[in-house]
Design an enzyme around this catalytic site. Structure first.
Site, PDB file in Angstrom:
ATOM      1  N   THR A 102       0.769  -1.255  -0.027  1.00  0.00           N
ATOM      2  CA  THR A 102      -0.163   0.011  -0.031  1.00  0.00           C
ATOM      3  C   THR A 102       0.908   1.228   0.032  1.00  0.00           C
ATOM      4  O   THR A 102       1.466   1.459   0.875  1.00  0.00           O
ATOM      5  CB  THR A 102      -0.965  -0.026   1.227  1.00  0.00           C
ATOM      6  OG1 THR A 102      -1.570  -1.171   1.225  1.00  0.00           O
ATOM      7  CG2 THR A 102      -1.897   1.171   1.394  1.00  0.00           C
ATOM      8  N   LYS A 177      -7.438   0.798  -3.022  1.00  0.00           N
ATOM      9  CA  LYS A 177      -6.932   0.155  -1.582  1.00  0.00           C
ATOM     10  C   LYS A 177      -7.011   1.490  -0.542  1.00  0.00           C
ATOM     11  O   LYS A 177      -7.290   0.956   0.622  1.00  0.00           O
ATOM     12  CB  LYS A 177      -5.641  -0.074  -1.781  1.00  0.00           C
ATOM     13  CG  LYS A 177      -4.941  -0.785  -0.416  1.00  0.00           C
ATOM     14  CD  LYS A 177      -5.787  -1.864  -0.052  1.00  0.00           C
ATOM     15  CE  LYS A 177      -5.144  -2.422   1.526  1.00  0.00           C
ATOM     16  NZ  LYS A 177      -3.655  -2.649   1.425  1.00  0.00           N
TER      17      LYS A 177
END
Length: 300
Positions: A102, A177
């Site tokens: 991420t 995300k």
């Protein structure tokens, strides 16, 4: 007709989520699989598989055709891809790098552009769900890549994910995300408030969750973080801590600033996780935020 041998897969980063992902890939891939972690002890997660251990990123880049990354954040991804000892630093480099971490949207797009100058394809493919889902190979994977690249890498992503979604061009996987994680963090903090409120008003927490789960307040957060962590008050070290939540919220708020989008809820959630980290709950599983509420700790 000659059959092409399967590509050599590489994997960098064998942490809480990366380790199970690499284990699944190593077990399911018909070709060679090579792994590297800066901590050699982390490679123990691959014991019992056919995976080989690389001694360095350079050694991995010499052999791997496609390399998957699972790293703490943007700085580490950029360094592993483009640093002086990174995957693109030697005489031979992978054809494709797939980032499962991420990171910021801007970093994903910048790294993709710089790798493209060397002929290296790049996709951002951050993963969602729990460490348990990672062990089962049932993650949700949100991919930013053009259609041709997505088609090429999808078979290997299905080694680790039950849901693999192309979200758009490079960077779009990170957009989805970050939105996903912000919603989880916001909801977890909101659930913490309501669980403490309910208990103080006379309703047992387990009964509260059971009743709410039968109504429109049911959610993934309630069924997982609520039942498995917040109800028993079990927040182990080594999971996803408040510090990681803060990192992801900061990435989201950077994107919000770049797009001129209000993020008041994300900002409030950030204050809760900052309080958790500041009051002795750093390093513990992030649903420990319920302790901030229960102890009436200052949320600056």
């Amino acid at each position: 007709m000659t059959t092409q041998p399967p590509p050599v897969l590489g994997f960098v980063g064998l942490g809480n989520i990366g380790g199970p992902m690499a284990w699944n890939m190593a077990g399911k891939h018909a070709g060679d699989f090579i792994a590297f972690d800066a901590d050699p002890a982390a490679c123990a997660v691959l014991d019992g598989t056919r995976a080989r251990r690389a001694t360095s990123l350079a050694a991995l880049a010499q052999e791997a055709d496609i390399v998957f990354l699972s790293l703490p954040g943007s700085a580490q991804v950029e360094a592993v891809c483009l640093g002086p000892e990174g995957l693109a630093a030697g005489a031979r480099w992978p054809a494709t790098i797939v980032d499962l971490s991420t990171c910021t949207v801007a970093m994903a797009r910048s790294v993709a552009a710089r790798l493209a100058e060397r002929g290296i394809a790049f996709a951002d493919a951050p993963v969602a769900r729990t460490a348990e889902a990672a062990r089962r190979g049932e993650l949700s994977i949100m991919v930013g890549a053009d259609e041709a690249l997505f088609a090429r890498i999808a078979p290997w992503l299905h080694y680790i994910g039950s849901d693999v979604t192309r979200c758009g061009e490079v960077g779009c996987g990170q957009v989805v995300k970050l939105v996903n994680n912000a919603l989880v963090f916001e909801h977890t903090a909101a659930l913490a408030e309501m669980m403490v409120l309910g208990q103080r008003a006379g309703v047992e927490p387990a009964l509260l969750l059971d009743a709410v789960a039968k109504g429109s307040g049911d959610s993934f957060v309630l069924r997982n973080h609520g039942r498995k962590a917040m109800l028993p008050r079990v927040f182990p070290q080594g999971g996803f801590p408040p510090e990681y939540a803060l990192k992801d919220i900061d990435y989201l708020m950077e994107l919000a600033a770049q797009t001129g989008t209000a993020t008041a809820f994300a900002g409030l959630a950030r204050r809760y996780y900052a309080a958790a980290a500041a009051h002795g709950f750093g390093g513990r599983y992030f649903p420990t935020v319920i302790e901030v509420v229960d102890r009436n700790l200052d949320v600056a």
